[in-house]
Enzyme design. Structure first.
Site, short mmCIF file in Angstrom:
data_model
loop_
_atom_site.label_atom_id
_atom_site.label_comp_id
_atom_site.label_asym_id
_atom_site.label_seq_id
_atom_site.Cartn_x
_atom_site.Cartn_y
_atom_site.Cartn_z
N ARG A 30 4.06 -12.32 -3.28
CA ARG A 30 3.98 -11.00 -2.66
C ARG A 30 5.34 -10.31 -2.64
NH1 ARG A 30 0.64 -8.22 1.02
NH2 ARG A 30 -0.89 -9.89 0.89
N TYR A 79 -2.55 -21.82 -6.23
CA TYR A 79 -2.35 -21.22 -7.55
C TYR A 79 -0.87 -21.02 -7.79
CZ TYR A 79 -2.52 -17.01 -4.54
OH TYR A 79 -2.35 -16.10 -3.52
N ALA A 89 0.83 -1.21 0.00
CA ALA A 89 0.00 0.00 0.00
C ALA A 89 0.86 1.26 0.00
CB ALA A 89 -0.93 0.00 1.21
N GLU A 134 9.32 3.53 6.95
CA GLU A 134 9.06 2.11 7.17
C GLU A 134 9.62 1.70 8.53
OE1 GLU A 134 8.60 -1.84 7.49
OE2 GLU A 134 7.50 -0.51 6.15
N GLN A 135 8.79 1.02 9.34
CA GLN A 135 9.22 0.70 10.70
C GLN A 135 10.29 -0.39 10.75
OE1 GLN A 135 6.13 -0.87 13.21
NE2 GLN A 135 5.35 -2.25 11.65
N ASP A 184 -5.19 -1.56 4.26
CA ASP A 184 -5.71 -2.14 5.50
C ASP A 184 -5.82 -1.14 6.64
OD1 ASP A 184 -5.96 -4.56 4.30
OD2 ASP A 184 -4.29 -5.53 5.32
#
Length: 392
Positions: free
Chosen positions: A106, A216, A13, A32-33, A298
């Site tokens: 991903r 898949y 995201a 970014e953490q 999210d």
């Protein structure tokens, strides 16, 4: 004059938002953490609505090099193993929606977006920066990290996921995400390590009482992503979605399945698990943006994985956000964020609600299950296709 924008979160995201904004010549600081950028080994299905937007972000060529293009979606009984319904994908999706249906690892999608963000020259990336406090003013917003560093800009985008620390600055809701009572087990296996009968070029879905499984291909078809979702008591930290688990724990939740599915589960060398949590569907644009702070993915609208659109809606958000801010200077941010929220909230709420409903349908028992299977046998592709989703 372009705006200076902070983004909290360096997942899909956040990176999609950064890339979309950079392409509109905005200046971006992404926080970014984690100490390094990266994603875990899970698969993602990308419907035409998503691949169309990735084309708009300029990454489609790289995406086609790392993705798999499944030929069909096949629904089977998880207990009997028989085919219930089938939806052609491949050329049929390309013909119907002018964009492909793809499956991707991903981590591959994340790496693709990260490379594009780095190549844009308009995004400054900072790791080890967990946003702990947000301060909004009339003409700016600042974010302070847990180690007391501070960034200030014209706007802030919360792309920091289900447990977002930016979200409370938009929505006065102290309640944590809701535990669904569902657990997901996932695995990735090289297709070359599987018996020929278990290898697949399709999206295979098995439906059973209180459970379903999906497999898949990813990585150009070289690997197979396998996910089993069942109604099971949560274990461990609710925030940990990469928990080590076992086939025995999975089978305790699912019971015995049909021979083909059972063989696939037993052929997988190791399993990871996470407990599914979500929030109610959005009720209005106020839950996606306020003045100089907006939410994407999210952080705004967590999706259960029963419509395969969690990453998809985050990517749609990113493109819509950049469209709303197109040509906008700092003073125009509140109006742009209001347009973004007004455009996105109903679609996201609809997808959230449909994903929840699908979970009930997929896991149905008794007469509802019998009726579901009968409808799928008769209507097949007409029920499995979702033009309202893919054509947008």
């Amino acid at each position: 004059m372009a705006a200076h924008i902070l983004i909290a979160g360096g997942g899909i995201a956040g990176l999609a938002s950064a890339l979309a904004l950079a392409r509109r010549r905005h200046r971006v600081d992404l926080l970014e953490q984690a100490v390094a950028f990266g994603e875990i080994g899970a698969g993602i299905q990308l419907g035409p609505n998503v691949t169309r937007r990735l084309q708009a972000l300029g990454v489609s060529e790289g995406l086609m090099r790392v993705a798999a293009r499944p030929e069909a979606l096949v629904v089977r009984s998880a207990t009997a193993g028989n085919e219930i319904a089938r939806l052609p994908l491949g050329n049929a999706m390309l013909h119907n929606y002018a964009a492909p249906y793809l499956c991707v690892h991903r981590a591959d999608l994340h790496a693709l977006l990260l490379a594009a963000v780095r190549g844009s020259g308009a995004v400054r990336l900072t790791t080890g920066a967990r946003v702990a406090q947000v301060t909004a003013r009339d003409d700016s917003v600042s974010a302070a990290s847990s180690d007391a560093r501070v960034w200030e800009a014209d706007a802030l985008i919360g792309a920091d996921g289900l447990w977002s620390t930016v979200r409370p600055s938009v929505i006065e809701d102290a309640s944590p995400p809701r535990a669904t009572g569902h657990t997901a087990w996932r695995a990735m296996v090289d297709q070359s390590a599987l018996p020929a009968a278990l290898r697949s070029t399709r999206v295979d879905v098995w439906l059973g009482p209180r459970l379903h499984a999906v497999s898949y291909p990813v990585r150009r078809g070289d690997a197979l992503n396998v996910v089993v979702l069942a109604e099971a008591a949560p274990e461990g930290d609710a925030r940990d979605w990469d928990r080590r688990t076992s086939l025995a724990a999975l089978q305790q939740a699912t019971g015995r399945t049909c021979g083909q599915l059972q063989a696939l589960l037993e052929a997988v060398p190791s399993w990871r698990a996470w407990t599914l949590n979500d929030r109610p569907p959005l009720t209005g644009p106020h839950q996606m943006a306020g003045e100089r702070i907006a939410l994407t993915g999210d952080a705004a609208h967590p999706m259960l994985p029963y419509l395969a659109q969690g990453a998809g809606m985050a990517i749609e958000d990113a493109v819509a956000l950049a469209d709303a801010l197109d040509g906008g200077a700092a003073a125009q941010v509140p109006a742009a964020f209001a347009r973004y929220a007004a455009e996105r909230w109903e679609r996201n709420a609809n997808v959230q609600a449909r994903a929840r409903r699908n979970g009930e349908i997929f896991h149905a028992t008794g007469l509802v299950r019998i009726g579901r299977d009968a409808a799928l046998r008769v209507l097949g592709a007409r029920l499995l296709d979702v033009p309202w989703l893919y054509d947008a």
